[in-house]
Write a protein that holds these residues in place. Structure first.
Motif, PDB file in Angstrom:
ATOM      1  N   MET A 274     -76.685  13.333  32.838  1.00 59.04           N
ATOM      2  CA  MET A 274     -76.933  11.569  32.846  1.00 59.04           C
ATOM      3  C   MET A 274     -77.093  11.297  34.200  1.00 59.04           C
ATOM      4  O   MET A 274     -76.131  11.469  35.019  1.00 59.04           O
ATOM      5  N   ASP A 275     -78.222  10.842  34.569  1.00 66.52           N
ATOM      6  CA  ASP A 275     -78.362  10.252  35.968  1.00 66.52           C
ATOM      7  C   ASP A 275     -77.722   8.940  36.218  1.00 66.52           C
ATOM      8  O   ASP A 275     -77.849   7.859  35.368  1.00 66.52           O
ATOM      9  N   LEU A 276     -76.582   9.126  37.065  1.00 67.73           N
ATOM     10  CA  LEU A 276     -75.897   7.750  37.244  1.00 67.73           C
ATOM     11  C   LEU A 276     -76.374   6.816  38.044  1.00 67.73           C
ATOM     12  O   LEU A 276     -75.813   5.908  38.482  1.00 67.73           O
ATOM     13  N   PHE A 277     -77.645   7.188  38.820  1.00 70.28           N
ATOM     14  CA  PHE A 277     -78.121   6.343  39.613  1.00 70.28           C
ATOM     15  C   PHE A 277     -79.679   6.188  39.245  1.00 70.28           C
ATOM     16  O   PHE A 277     -80.721   6.374  40.026  1.00 70.28           O
ATOM     17  N   SER A 278     -79.845   6.076  38.020  1.00 72.41           N
ATOM     18  CA  SER A 278     -81.220   6.063  37.462  1.00 72.41           C
ATOM     19  C   SER A 278     -81.859   4.617  37.683  1.00 72.41           C
ATOM     20  O   SER A 278     -81.255   3.785  37.911  1.00 72.41           O
ATOM     21  N   GLU A 279     -83.252   4.601  37.152  1.00 74.45           N
ATOM     22  CA  GLU A 279     -83.812   3.379  37.087  1.00 74.45           C
ATOM     23  C   GLU A 279     -83.185   2.135  36.561  1.00 74.45           C
ATOM     24  O   GLU A 279     -83.033   1.196  37.026  1.00 74.45           O
ATOM     25  N   ALA A 280     -82.683   2.740  35.362  1.00 79.62           N
ATOM     26  CA  ALA A 280     -82.069   1.818  34.366  1.00 79.62           C
ATOM     27  C   ALA A 280     -80.898   0.915  35.266  1.00 79.62           C
ATOM     28  O   ALA A 280     -80.737  -0.029  35.140  1.00 79.62           O
ATOM     29  N   ILE A 281     -80.170   1.939  36.158  1.00 78.67           N
ATOM     30  CA  ILE A 281     -78.919   1.268  36.588  1.00 78.67           C
ATOM     31  C   ILE A 281     -79.483   0.243  37.660  1.00 78.67           C
ATOM     32  O   ILE A 281     -78.700  -0.773  37.763  1.00 78.67           O
ATOM     33  N   TYR A 282     -80.385   0.535  38.295  1.00 81.67           N
ATOM     34  CA  TYR A 282     -81.022  -0.480  39.350  1.00 81.67           C
ATOM     35  C   TYR A 282     -81.437  -1.648  38.795  1.00 81.67           C
ATOM     36  O   TYR A 282     -81.274  -2.944  39.244  1.00 81.67           O
ATOM     37  N   THR A 283     -82.332  -1.386  37.821  1.00 79.04           N
ATOM     38  CA  THR A 283     -82.815  -2.618  36.936  1.00 79.04           C
ATOM     39  C   THR A 283     -81.700  -3.609  36.484  1.00 79.04           C
ATOM     40  O   THR A 283     -81.794  -4.838  36.443  1.00 79.04           O
ATOM     41  N   ARG A 284     -80.596  -2.866  35.819  1.00 86.72           N
ATOM     42  CA  ARG A 284     -79.467  -3.479  35.384  1.00 86.72           C
ATOM     43  C   ARG A 284     -78.991  -4.517  36.366  1.00 86.72           C
ATOM     44  O   ARG A 284     -78.565  -5.721  36.082  1.00 86.72           O
ATOM     45  N   ARG A 285     -78.736  -3.905  37.637  1.00 87.38           N
ATOM     46  CA  ARG A 285     -78.021  -4.615  38.554  1.00 87.38           C
ATOM     47  C   ARG A 285     -78.803  -5.652  39.022  1.00 87.38           C
ATOM     48  O   ARG A 285     -78.251  -7.017  39.278  1.00 87.38           O
TER      49      ARG A 285
END
Lengths: 459, 459
Positions: B1-12
């Motif tokens: 699992m990419d813990l710095f994925s696009e989804a992480i930044y989008t959620r932040r």
């Protein structure tokens, strides 16, 4: 004899006063620079002109030379008890000032009221100095950026261009550290190593000499990229280029480049190109003399490169014409060298054209030649680099070929056979002594034989 | 699992939008910083909040989150052919933006016209960002400096204070490099070595891991100076203090301090003080739990120090009262710790009081306690340092004694016998996991026996 005595600094300021003539000269020292928050600092680097005229290597100072009132003052703050608890006992500013012959010191808040109608200052390259000057002179940032004094710049350039004995000694020390950094790299750069590991060894060599880099080193398997600051590649084959320098204790710079094969020996193709670059360097050293235009030395190096490449079938036609047209710049797109001193590109903050050019010779707009930082006549005491190079830059070759640029001089089908070759640059530091170019620092393996012998000796 | 994925930044960014509520959020990326002329750069360090929300590690960018229009844009320039020749092929900005879930990019000259009436920005700590914001918002530098958005600061602090899994992993990596830096120092710091030589070995350890320091290390034989950045002394005898940390690849920070004798073993006097500091650290780790005020943990460490010093006869009277009055701060004049994350003093640029304090607990003005950066209740996912210390600072002792300050609690005649002792600080990094303080990174020799055993093993 102390070559950085009180008398030296006093004389430099007296010369500056005479050259500028009237008004007040305000020399900004540098502050600490913040990386990711205000109090997390990059290593402090004092402004070079401040070092030259005031010699004090501490942040937060301003030097004021009032020509009309014949008074010199250093503005800054003395340490408080909190400062002592956090950063230890500090020398008194008044004592530091006295060591460079300045009798008056004052807190910064007094500066603004001291300033008169004619305040000469240098072009500010640090944004905090734009803000401070703006507050003291009640001007906008735009007015400050545009408001630097040409008489002051020209006077500082006139003085700093000619190195005195103490400065040459410092440049020798800087070149000595620089040589040790390069020998370390030549030992570390073997197959299987990564670029950042070579850089780590170089940094260690500098740090063990209590020195630091004079600029971010270029340490690369992609020599065709002129300023490559990515260090992630593994050394596998082909050429490795290293462009780095150290600083002396008084912040004079060294600047040297070597290129060598990751393997112990050059391939024939590599050696052929290498020898052209080495010939261009040797020819330039012979040509670089007092009263010679450095632009002419650059063009002579370009001619050596063009003729060498013609011999290999990469260029064609009349070499003198090719160089005059700028066709060689496909391979040699940068300048032959630059001034060297307290800055690795000496006085670049004062404006390259006022440092490297003059009324006699102005900067060309031709691709390649426009990147030559030093064009004017060399003089006794000038210190400078000589750094010819040949590169095969895929993006540039592709662009020029698609435009059929200089098709009379460039043999594109043959050139395409060199895609992936990379690039070669060789650089040493010199100064004009008794009219001739004298090498700064110890010799470091340079000819193809010297390089191969050194690398073989490591096996 | 990419813990710095696009989804992480989008959620932040989505969380940030919700917290701030309305208007436009303008997050300044950092530029290159100049040392002695514009194009001679310090190593680039991206702004930490920009990294947190946009993740792109490149200079010259601005992120705009338009809450009302529900649009996110990264402003910046694409590389030209000249850029490619000089610095090599660059990834397209649009591609970098897409990797962090941002669909729009635009050149910087379009930014100004995009800005509406309500623009939230963070306190600018880089002077170039003050100048740029001033130009875009047509405000004076003073107005920009005062014009930061409290709602934005509070929202960023709320998000960045609680570390997610990817961030904890990065902090673990940073602490691992940090441990290796310290083990290297513990090997290098032997009699006859100079401080800068130890620093050179530490730098080498960091660089070989493709890391760099998270702050300028303190490497000193004068541990009583809290932030000593002079590295010229030779290691002869007494104590050696090393406070240093490395960064992970994504720029998370480690921060560790060890103090040990230049000789292989502690003297009795050294061990007595050392053990008090080690006890204060252990007691603090036990006390640091979710929902506990870090100010209380600090005061508990102060109490351990006061009682230990009382046992040695350096303090006297009731320890609880002495700590309440602040008498212990003669020896322990700094805070017990600070938040840790993308910055070694995490989010210090956003204002220490908005990061480390809140409506419940505000900063004290008492000497010592006023330097505590973190006072509020710990929460699950908070990362922070614990770093008690005991110092004998001659200038401070002299001042307090002359003022007879805290004479009921301080045994000055006995204290004077410790002039020249130096200082001891011990520091590790922790985060709150399942309510308790969990050590970040591998263990590094800490107790007096562990330190002596490690140092003896080098003989």
């Amino acid at each position: 004899m102390d070559l950085f005595s009180e008398a030296i600094y006093t004389r430099r300021r007296a010369q500056l006063k005479t050259l500028v003539g009237n008004g007040q000269i305000l020399l900004m020292g540098n502050d600490e620079s913040s990386s990711n928050f205000e109090h997390n600092h990059y290593p402090f680097r004092q402004d070079s002109s401040f070092l030259y005229f005031f010699g004090i290597d501490r942040p937060g100072l301003v030097g004021l030379i009032d020509i009309d009132a014949n008074k010199e003052t250093i503005f800054g703050e003395e340490a408080t008890i909190d400062d002592v608890v956090w950063t230890g006992p500090q020398a008194l500013l008044a004592d530091l000032a006295a060591r460079v012959g300045v009798l008056d010191t004052a807190p910064l808040h007094r500066l603004s009221a001291t300033l008169g109608a004619t305040v000469h200052f240098l072009p500010p390259y640090r944004p905090e100095n734009i803000l401070k000057l703006g507050a003291w002179l009640t001007k906008t940032p735009e007015a400050i950026t545009a408001g630097w004094s040409k008489p002051l710049v020209e006077s500082v350039v006139a003085l700093r261009s000619v190195k005195d004995d103490g400065e040459i000694e410092e440049l020798e020390k800087a070149s000595k550290v620089t040589a040790s950094i390069h020998l370390t790299a030549m030992k570390a750069a073997v197959r299987g190593t990564r670029e950042f590991e070579v850089l780590a060894e170089m940094q260690h060599a500098a740090a063990m000499a209590n020195s630091s880099f004079s600029f971010p080193p270029i340490v690369t398997t992609n020599g065709q990229t002129l300023h490559n600051y990515y260090y992630g590649h593994e050394l596998r084959e082909g050429l490795f280029l290293c462009d780095a320098g150290g600083e002396s204790a008084k912040h004079y710079a060294g600047d040297m480049t070597r290129t060598y094969p990751v393997a112990t020996t050059f391939t024939t193709k590599e050696r052929e190109i290498y020898d052209i670059v080495a010939s261009a360097l040797q020819a330039s050293v012979q040509a670089a003399k007092a009263d010679i235009l450095f632009k002419e030395v650059h063009l002579q190096a370009a001619l050596v490169i063009a003729e060498g490449l013609k011999d290999l079938g990469l260029m064609k036609g009349e070499s003198v014409e090719a160089v005059s047209a700028g066709a060689h710049a496909l391979f040699f797109p940068h300048g032959l060298g630059h001034m060297l001193g307290l800055d690795v590109h000496d006085m670049e903050d004062l404006g390259e054209d006022l440092v490297g050019y003059d009324d006699e010779v102005s900067r060309s707009s031709q691709f390649g030649l426009k990147s030559l930082r030093l064009g004017r006549r060399l003089q006794e005491g000038f210190a400078f680099t000589i750094e010819p190079g040949i590169y095969f830059i895929p993006e540039l070759i592709e662009k020029w070929q698609s435009e059929k640029r200089f098709a009379d001089y460039l043999n594109y089908p043959k050139i395409l056979g060199y895609l992936g070759f990379g690039g070669i640059r060789l650089e040493n530091d010199y100064y004009i002594k008794h009219g001739k170019a004298e090498l700064l620092g110890p010799a470091v393996p340079l000819t193809n034989t010297e390089v191969e012998d050194f690398r073989k000796s490591l096996d």
